[in-house]
Structure formats: structure tokens, C-alpha cells
Design a protein around this motif. Structure first.
Motif, short mmCIF file in Angstrom:
data_model
loop_
_atom_site.label_atom_id
_atom_site.label_comp_id
_atom_site.label_asym_id
_atom_site.label_seq_id
_atom_site.Cartn_x
_atom_site.Cartn_y
_atom_site.Cartn_z
N VAL A 1 39.05 27.97 46.05
CA VAL A 1 37.64 28.34 46.29
C VAL A 1 36.88 27.16 46.89
O VAL A 1 36.18 27.30 47.90
N LEU B 1 37.74 26.58 50.52
CA LEU B 1 37.25 27.62 51.44
C LEU B 1 35.71 27.65 51.41
O LEU B 1 35.11 28.72 51.29
N THR C 1 33.22 29.54 48.65
CA THR C 1 33.13 31.00 48.42
C THR C 1 34.32 31.71 49.06
O THR C 1 34.72 31.37 50.19
N ILE C 2 34.86 32.67 48.32
CA ILE C 2 35.93 33.49 48.91
C ILE C 2 35.52 34.97 48.89
O ILE C 2 36.33 35.84 49.14
N LYS D 1 36.60 37.39 51.58
CA LYS D 1 37.65 36.78 52.41
C LYS D 1 39.02 37.29 51.98
O LYS D 1 39.23 37.55 50.78
N ILE E 1 42.86 36.87 51.16
CA ILE E 1 43.80 35.82 50.74
C ILE E 1 45.18 36.44 50.60
O ILE E 1 45.33 37.45 49.90
N PHE F 1 40.91 35.29 41.85
CA PHE F 1 40.44 35.63 43.21
C PHE F 1 39.65 36.95 43.17
O PHE F 1 38.63 37.09 43.86
N GLU G 1 36.22 36.43 42.03
CA GLU G 1 35.39 35.82 43.08
C GLU G 1 35.12 36.83 44.21
O GLU G 1 34.61 36.48 45.25
N ALA H 1 37.24 38.29 46.26
CA ALA H 1 38.05 38.15 47.48
C ALA H 1 38.86 39.43 47.68
O ALA H 1 38.98 40.25 46.76
N GLU I 1 42.36 34.59 55.61
CA GLU I 1 41.76 33.25 55.80
C GLU I 1 42.69 32.20 55.22
O GLU I 1 42.67 31.05 55.65
#
Ligand code: NAD
Ligand code: UPG
Length: 469
Positions: free
Chosen positions: A321, A324, A327-328, A331, A333, A359, A362, A364, A412
Motif C-alpha cells: 500500500v 503504491l 492507496t490501492i 487498483k 493487484i 487488499f 483497502e 483493491a 498496477e
């Protein structure tokens, strides 16, 4: 000395299946029956196309040679028990989820049920062998249950014979074990039972590798071996944090210390954290044992091995995190590897599960690829890791892919969570071309050639190496 002619193994799992298949292969004069209550598992062991319930290199070949000759799989537990002279108890012993000792102590319910079944069914004397990993002095409880419930003419000798195989190398480990450990009571009968089991192993294991010890030492040695192994990983992972902060390189440090013959080179590979069904469970079991014995400092010492492992996983996902741009959210992953280590389809306590949960939290989007793990297993694990999130929500955020390349498309960042050999030969040029830029790689397994990836254009972060994107 009684010669063993028929063996029954209760529990057709990761240990019972491979262990007793190898015994059958190496001892064609012994009839081996592996029994389990789980019909689907037994059906898979018996499947005509050898679609076995567990993936283990070399296992299919062993089963092909012995199945139907002197190796049988069945759900008829009672017949298996009745016919055998020697019975392995190889059932699961997970960490207790509720009641006294919840979260630490081993749940011995399955061992107890299997023991009661032996007592209720056996009509002649048997050698009963603890193969499951159990707390010290479990054999005593088994003896009490057997003695209180046995039929006339049935007497039982109890042995401890813990298993040291590692998943992914189970067949090699069983063919050439570092040691076979047999614990028995130091009585005449106990020693005779020990000799009978030793004779089985002597069909392929050199005698000097078969160690015979007291029952309690044998039980404790299993927990001790796993605790020492896990402690090495937590030690090297603790050092990996220092490396990242100082610019030292954990691979170089591990190599340097491993050259000291007193330390040795094995089991010093820094990682995103150890997983598997055994290490955490067995250490927590040791912690509980120490606490029950009022050995508070001893309990705290071993608990720290697990604490460090949790820290390592958290530290790794936080590094993703942070790198990147803090912030993810939204995004994509790509997580390469879901099994807890290479060459197995087993996901129990896999570090990948924790990373993906982090993740998800967050917000993602996650693409997962693993060469062996089945999709329904991945969904079950992710569901269990986030019990408050409906599966449909998880499935909107997470996709399961059928190749590494597919998983990395439009991502990403790529996170390597399992050290599958095939990840070493990924076409990184093609991966780079398909990813959003800047394209990040996070290597949690010391797997990639970071310099080569950087020359392609990737920003690479490796566990145990200081920032040099
Ligand atoms: N997985 C490993 O690599 C490994 C290595 C060494 C030791 N061990 C220890 O070996 C034991 C077994 O582990 P595993 O990974 O094989 O577990 P597992 O969950 O894969 O297999 C256990 C099997 O026992 C069966 N079972 C449970 N109770 C039963 C009963 N009363 N009658 C018949 N069948 C019953 C279950 O259906 C299951 O199929 C555990 O104590 C574990 O700690 C595991
Ligand atoms: O240097 C290393 C070695 C291992 N691991 C990780 O540690 C975990 C456990 O690996 P390993 O010990 O190889 O597999 P297991 O099948 O869990 O085997 C362990 O647990 C079994 C169950 O008790 C024992 O029988 C084995 O002897 C013991 O090695 C995995 O996540 C590995 O990726 C590392 O991170 N670094």
C-alpha cells in the motif's frame, strides 16, 4: 516379536494417505487399508483415473503401483479396525475454536472419537499408533479410553510415531526420512510393540535412522521440531525487516550465517510469512502446554514466533500500500500463488489469504492465479477470512485467473505470494507490456531476478531488501 500382517490407517488425509501408501509400496507382504469417514475423499483415492484428493509429486505413481495389490481405501472403518494388527490414528488435530484453550489447545475430539471406535470394535489385541500430532501425554488419555471400553481378549499397546513429512516433498521424505521416531512405554510389551513397528519401517529405512524413545519424549519431539523450524523462519523474517530498514540484503545475510556449520543453510529463506496446517497450530499447542504447566516465560517465548509471523504478513501488505502511493483503492493487484508453499494444492494458513484479505479491506481489485489450487477452495478460504463480507461482494472484488499472464493484465502491481517454479520463467516482457504503468512487482518469496525486471521497466520491491525501486 509379533510380525505385522495387516495395517489400518484411520484418516485418509495429507498424512495418512501418502504415509500408508508408501508403507504398502515398500512392504508388499503387508495388507494396508486406509479408512476415512469422508466418502468423497475415499472415492477420490479410489478413482479409476487416479484423480487423487491431494496433489503431491510422486504420489500418483506410488498409488498406481500398490492400489488393489495390498493397498485399499474404504469407508468401512470398523472392518479396517477389526482386521488389523496395527492401527495408525492419523486424523486431524486442529486448534480448538471454542471452550477451554480456544485458539491455542489442540482439538482432540477426532483422536478421541477414533480411539473410542477402536475400543468398541476391536475383538483382538492391537498396536495403536498415534500418527497425528498431539499434545504431550495424549497417549495416556488414549490408554484410559481403550482400557475402559475394550472387549475381553482385546489388549492395546500404544505407540507414538509422529510424522515429519513436509507437503510438496512428502514422497521423497517418506522414501528417505531423516529419522523415524517411535515412542513407547519402556515396559516389555511396550518395547515389543515398538520393535514390531520398527520392523515395518526397516523394509526400507536404515535401522540407524529409526529412533526409539519414551512415549512422552516422542510426542514432545514432534512439537519441538516444528517449533524450532518455525522459529528459524521467524528469526530470518525479523532480520528481513532490519535489512529493509538498513539496505542490507536478507539473501546475503542468510547465506552468510548459514555457512556456519552450527547454524546450517536450510530453512533460512525469508518470506511473506510461514503458512501450512502445522507450524502455527503446533506452536500454539506448545504455548498452551507451557501455560498449563505454569511456565509463563516459556509460553511467551514460543508465542513470539507466531506474533512475528503475523507481523511479517502485515508488514508486507502495508509495504504494498505504501509503495503504491498510499492507496490501492480501485487498483488491480495480481497475486501469484495461493497455496501455502510450492508443489502443493494445500491452502491452510496460507499467507496469501491474509494478504488478499488486507487488499480487499483497502478496496483493491484482486486477480489470483495458482497452478494447483481449485477455485472453490479459494472462495471458501476468502469467505472464511472475511466472515462479515458476503461472498457475492468478495466475488465482485476478486477474480480467479487461469494463467499468470491473464492475472497480470491491466494490473498496477504483481505480488508473488508462493514460490512456484513456473513463476521464475514468466515472460516478464509480456507481463510488463500488459500492465498499467508504473508497473510494480512485490516479491514475497525471493524468487525473481530483480535487476532484470528493473531493466525491463518494473519497479521492484523484494522482501528483505532496502528500497531500490
Ligand atoms: N499435513 C501435514 O503435512 C502433516 C505432517 C505431519 C503431521 N501432520 C499431523 O497429522 C495429522 C493429520 O493431518 P492431515 O493433514 O493428514 O489432516 P487431514 O485433515 O488432511 O486428514 C485427516 C482425515 O481424518 C479423517 N477423520 C477424522 N476423524 C475420523 C474418524 N473418527 N474416523 C475416520 N476418519 C476420520 C478426516 O475425514 C480427514 O480426511 C494432524 O495431527 C497433523 O497435525 C500433518
Ligand atoms: O526457509 C523457509 C522454509 C519454509 N518457509 C515456509 O514455511 C511454511 C512451511 O513449510 P514446510 O515446513 O516446508 O512445509 P510443511 O508441509 O508445513 O512441513 C512442516 O510441518 C509438517 C507438519 O507437522 C512437518 O511434518 C514438517 O517436518 C515441517 O517442515 C511454508 O509456508 C513455507 O513457504 C519459509 O518461509 N522459509
Amino acid at each position: 516379536m509379533p510380525r505385522v500382517k495387516q495395517i489400518c490407517c484411520i484418516g485418509a488425509g495429507y498424512v495418512g494417505g501418502p504415509t500408508c501408501a508408501v508403507i504398502a509400496l515398500k512392504c508388499p507382504h503387508i495388507r494396508v487399508t486406509i479408512v476415512d469417514l469422508n466418502q468423497a475423499r475415499i472415492d477420490a483415492w479410489n478413482s479409476p483415473d487416479f484423480n487423487l484428493p491431494i496433489y503431491e509429486p510422486g504420489l500418483e505413481d506410488v498409488v498406481r503401483q500398490a492400489r488393489g495389490r495390498n493397498l485399499f481405501f474404504s469407508t468401512d472403518v470398523d472392518k479396517g479396525i477389526r482386521d488389523a494388527d496395527l492401527i495408525f490414528v492419523s486424523v486431524n488435530t486442529p486448534t480448538k475454536k471454542s471452550g477451554v484453550g480456544a485458539g491455542f489447545a489442540a482439538d482432540l475430539n477426532y483422536v478421541e472419537l477414533a480411539t473410542r471406535r477402536i475400543a468398541a470394535t476391536a475383538t483382538s489385541s492391537k498396536i495403536v499408533v498415534e500418527k497425528s500430532t498431539v499434545p504431550c501425554r495424549t497417549a495416556e488419555s488414549m490408554r484410559t479410553i481403550l482400557d475402559a471400553n475394550s472387549k475381553p481378549n482385546a489388549r492395546f499397546d500404544i505407540l507414538s510415531n509422529p510424522e515429519f513429512l513436509a507437503e510438496g516433498t512428502a514422497i521423497d521424505d517418506l522414501f528417505a526420512p531423516d529419522r523415524v521416531l517411535i515412542g513407547s512405554l519402556q515396559t516389555q510389551e511396550g518395547k515389543e510393540a515398538c520393535a514390531a513397528l520398527s520392523e515395518v519401517y526397516q523394509n526400507w529405512v536404515p535401522k540407524e535412522r529409526i529412533l526409539t524413545v519414551g512415549l512422552w519424549s516422542s510426542e514432545l519431539s514432534k512439537l519441538a521440531a516444528n517449533a524450532m523450524l518455525a522459529q528459524r523462519i521467524s528469526s530470518v523474517n525479523a532480520l528481513s525487516a532490519i535489512c529493509e530498514a538498513t539496505g542490507a540484503n536478507i539473501a546475503e545475510v542468510a547465506h552468510s550465517i548459514g555457512q556456519d556449520s552450527r547454524i546450517g543453510p536450510k530453512f533460512l529463506r525469508a518470506s511473506v510469512g510461514f503458512g501450512g496446517s502445522c507450524f502455527q497450530k503446533d506452536i500454539l499447542n506448545l504455548v498452551y502446554l507451557s501455560e498449563s504447566l505454569n511456565l509463563k516465560e516459556v509460553a511467551e517465548y514460543w508465542k513470539q514466533v507466531v506474533t512475528m509471523n503475523e507481523y511479517q504478513k502485515r508488514r508486507f501488505s502495508k509495504r504494498v500500500v505504501d509503495t503504491l502511493f498510499n492507496t490501492i483503492t480501485g487498483k488491480r493487484i495480481a497475486v501469484l500463488g495461493f497455496a501455502f508453499k510450492a508443489d502443493t494444492g494445500d491452502t491452510r494458513e496460507s499467507a496469501a489469504i491474509t494478504l488478499i484479505r488486507d487488499f480487499q479491506q483497502e478496496r483493491a481489485l484482486v486477480n489470483i492465479y495458482d497452478p494447483q489450487v481449485e477455485s472453490n477452495q479459494i472462495w471458501a478460504d476468502l469467505n472464511e477470512a472475511s466472515p462479515d463480507v458476503p461472498l457475492e461482494t468478495i466475488q465482485r472484488q476478486v477474480s480467479i485467473c487461469s494463467s499468470a499472464l491473464e492475472a497480470c493484465k491491466n494490473a498496477e502491481a504483481v505480488v508473488i505470494a508462493t514460490e512456484w517454479a513456473e513463476f521464475k520463467t514468466i515472460d516478464w516482457q509480456a507481463v510488463y507490456a500488459s500492465m498499467n504503468k508504473p508497473a510494480f512487482v512485490f516479491d514475497g518469496r525471493l524468487l525473481v531476478d530483480a535487476d532484470r525486471l528493473r531493466s525491463i521497466g518494473f519497479k521492484v520491491t523484494v522482501i528483505g531488501r532496502g528500497e531500490r525501486l
